[in-house]
Design a protein around this motif. Sequence first.
Motif, PDB file in Angstrom:
ATOM      1  N   ASN A  54      32.500 118.659  28.749  1.00 17.70           N
ATOM      2  CA  ASN A  54      32.476 117.962  27.865  1.00 17.70           C
ATOM      3  C   ASN A  54      32.947 116.696  27.690  1.00 17.70           C
ATOM      4  N   ARG A  55      33.690 116.438  28.476  1.00 17.36           N
ATOM      5  CA  ARG A  55      34.214 114.937  28.082  1.00 17.36           C
ATOM      6  C   ARG A  55      32.169 114.660  27.829  1.00 17.36           C
ATOM      7  N   LEU A  56      31.622 114.683  29.182  1.00 12.81           N
ATOM      8  CA  LEU A  56      30.196 113.508  29.560  1.00 12.81           C
ATOM      9  C   LEU A  56      29.121 114.125  28.020  1.00 12.81           C
ATOM     10  N   GLU A  57      29.449 114.899  27.986  1.00 12.03           N
ATOM     11  CA  GLU A  57      28.985 115.588  26.414  1.00 12.03           C
ATOM     12  C   GLU A  57      28.688 115.311  25.735  1.00 12.03           C
ATOM     13  N   TYR A  58      30.421 115.073  25.675  1.00 14.00           N
ATOM     14  CA  TYR A  58      30.648 114.359  24.283  1.00 14.00           C
ATOM     15  C   TYR A  58      30.099 112.427  23.691  1.00 14.00           C
ATOM     16  N   ILE A  59      30.101 112.317  25.348  1.00 15.39           N
ATOM     17  CA  ILE A  59      30.292 110.879  24.826  1.00 15.39           C
ATOM     18  C   ILE A  59      28.453 110.935  24.583  1.00 15.39           C
ATOM     19  N   TYR A  60      27.811 111.441  25.480  1.00 22.81           N
ATOM     20  CA  TYR A  60      26.295 111.497  25.279  1.00 22.81           C
ATOM     21  C   TYR A  60      25.695 111.882  24.136  1.00 22.81           C
ATOM     22  N   MET A  61      26.339 113.023  23.524  1.00 23.55           N
ATOM     23  CA  MET A  61      25.446 113.356  22.100  1.00 23.55           C
ATOM     24  C   MET A  61      26.093 112.976  21.053  1.00 23.55           C
ATOM     25  N   ASN A  62      27.169 111.903  20.767  1.00 20.57           N
ATOM     26  CA  ASN A  62      27.327 110.659  20.435  1.00 20.57           C
ATOM     27  C   ASN A  62      26.598 109.563  19.954  1.00 20.57           C
ATOM     28  N   TYR A  63      26.056 109.190  21.944  1.00 20.67           N
ATOM     29  CA  TYR A  63      24.913 108.307  22.119  1.00 20.67           C
ATOM     30  C   TYR A  63      24.241 108.237  21.056  1.00 20.67           C
ATOM     31  N   LEU A  64      23.211 109.595  21.340  1.00 22.91           N
ATOM     32  CA  LEU A  64      21.841 110.172  20.694  1.00 22.91           C
ATOM     33  C   LEU A  64      22.160 110.299  19.672  1.00 22.91           C
ATOM     34  N   LYS A  65      23.000 110.529  18.810  1.00 23.68           N
ATOM     35  CA  LYS A  65      23.253 110.391  17.280  1.00 23.68           C
ATOM     36  C   LYS A  65      23.249 109.049  16.658  1.00 23.68           C
ATOM     37  N   ARG A  66      24.339 108.470  17.802  1.00 28.14           N
ATOM     38  CA  ARG A  66      24.500 107.189  17.583  1.00 28.14           C
ATOM     39  C   ARG A  66      22.474 105.425  16.885  1.00 28.14           C
ATOM     40  N   LYS A  67      21.967 106.347  17.950  1.00 32.55           N
ATOM     41  CA  LYS A  67      20.234 106.645  18.221  1.00 32.55           C
ATOM     42  C   LYS A  67      19.695 106.905  17.046  1.00 32.55           C
ATOM     43  N   LYS A  68      20.181 107.650  16.375  1.00 32.24           N
ATOM     44  CA  LYS A  68      19.673 108.295  15.223  1.00 32.24           C
ATOM     45  C   LYS A  68      18.001 109.323  16.290  1.00 32.24           C
ATOM     46  N   THR A  69      18.538 109.967  17.360  1.00 30.71           N
ATOM     47  CA  THR A  69      17.479 110.453  18.312  1.00 30.71           C
ATOM     48  C   THR A  69      17.369 111.964  17.227  1.00 30.71           C
ATOM     49  N   ASP A  70      16.300 112.053  17.608  1.00 31.65           N
ATOM     50  CA  ASP A  70      15.064 113.448  17.864  1.00 31.65           C
ATOM     51  C   ASP A  70      16.244 114.560  17.983  1.00 31.65           C
ATOM     52  N   LEU A  71      16.750 115.543  17.398  1.00 30.18           N
ATOM     53  CA  LEU A  71      17.547 116.329  18.115  1.00 30.18           C
ATOM     54  C   LEU A  71      16.513 117.997  18.370  1.00 30.18           C
ATOM     55  N   SER A  72      15.367 118.027  17.707  1.00 27.70           N
ATOM     56  CA  SER A  72      15.054 119.348  17.462  1.00 27.70           C
ATOM     57  C   SER A  72      14.621 120.156  18.559  1.00 27.70           C
ATOM     58  N   HIS A  73      15.109 119.512  20.105  1.00 27.02           N
ATOM     59  CA  HIS A  73      15.090 120.377  21.490  1.00 27.02           C
ATOM     60  C   HIS A  73      16.051 120.403  21.728  1.00 27.02           C
ATOM     61  N   ILE A  74      17.692 120.398  21.214  1.00 23.56           N
ATOM     62  CA  ILE A  74      17.993 120.218  21.947  1.00 23.56           C
ATOM     63  C   ILE A  74      19.192 121.107  21.183  1.00 23.56           C
ATOM     64  N   THR A  75      21.019 121.201  21.063  1.00 25.74           N
ATOM     65  CA  THR A  75      21.543 121.796  20.625  1.00 25.74           C
ATOM     66  C   THR A  75      22.410 121.166  19.845  1.00 25.74           C
ATOM     67  N   ASP A  76      22.964 121.209  18.881  1.00 27.02           N
ATOM     68  CA  ASP A  76      23.549 119.717  18.041  1.00 27.02           C
ATOM     69  C   ASP A  76      25.100 120.531  18.581  1.00 27.02           C
ATOM     70  N   CYS A  77      25.642 119.027  18.787  1.00 23.01           N
ATOM     71  CA  CYS A  77      27.514 118.937  19.293  1.00 23.01           C
ATOM     72  C   CYS A  77      28.421 118.615  18.320  1.00 23.01           C
ATOM     73  N   TYR A  78      28.739 119.751  17.654  1.00 24.99           N
ATOM     74  CA  TYR A  78      29.615 119.868  16.660  1.00 24.99           C
ATOM     75  C   TYR A  78      31.142 118.803  16.361  1.00 24.99           C
ATOM     76  N   GLY A  79      31.396 118.927  18.260  1.00 17.22           N
ATOM     77  CA  GLY A  79      32.761 117.879  18.876  1.00 17.22           C
ATOM     78  C   GLY A  79      34.508 119.034  19.005  1.00 17.22           C
ATOM     79  N   TYR A  80      35.003 118.806  18.726  1.00 16.06           N
ATOM     80  CA  TYR A  80      36.157 119.068  19.348  1.00 16.06           C
ATOM     81  C   TYR A  80      37.521 120.377  18.806  1.00 16.06           C
ATOM     82  N   ILE A  81      37.593 121.066  19.276  1.00  9.47           N
ATOM     83  CA  ILE A  81      38.679 122.659  18.597  1.00  9.47           C
ATOM     84  C   ILE A  81      39.827 122.487  19.624  1.00  9.47           C
ATOM     85  N   MET A  82      41.145 122.876  19.311  1.00  6.68           N
ATOM     86  CA  MET A  82      41.673 123.072  19.828  1.00  6.68           C
ATOM     87  C   MET A  82      41.990 124.834  19.687  1.00  6.68           C
TER      88      MET A  82
END
Length: 204
Positions: free
Chosen positions: A44-72
């Motif tokens: 979870n932590r790894l994917e959260y870091i990686y997805m935020n990295y991709l979003k900062r780079k404005k990566t096309d997410l059309s073939h991967i599922t979006d991540c909306y962050g953590y929740i309790m």
Amino acid sequence: MSIIKLDESLLIAKGGERACYLYPTDDKKIIKILYTEGTHNNQNRLEYIYMNYLKRKKTDLSHITDCYGYIMTTLGKGLVYERVFDYDNKPSKSFRYMIAHKLIDEKEQNRLLNELKQYLDKNKILFIDNSMTNIFYKKTSLNSAKLVIVDGLGAKRIGFKFYLYLYLPFYRNYKIKKQWQKLMWLYNKDITRIKNNTMPMHRL
């Protein structure tokens, strides 16, 4: 902050480290919960870091599922992800399921795989845990579809290599190429098992 209540009735998949649950108030989302205590490999932590990295780079997410962050949740801290649906609002099936049930022919399989390869190469996306069940077949209309990666992005674990993948283009490109070769090996292995009727149905 409200806590989302989860129970076994919402469980849809379970892996070696995480369990995947339907979001109880939004069926367009899922929640990934880490259930292995004391693990050194917090996906979870790894994917959260990686997805935020991709979003900062404005990566096309059309073939991967979006991540909306953590929740309790009542089962602990979870990571919320987009759930894959077809154009008609039916939940998408895994690529392996579609192949095993002979719902897409070999020509279409090759087209979809070539499209996914071009996407990963162009956007420099690391698909590391490349199980065929981590790829879903999303119908985008009555006569068209695409593959969507739902899990296994980034790296196996957080460490020195993970950050090399992110910040050294040569190393990242090498890894992308290597993992694609592994994916094709797994794909051909699955095809053989399906043709020989030796694929366990519970793995589809």
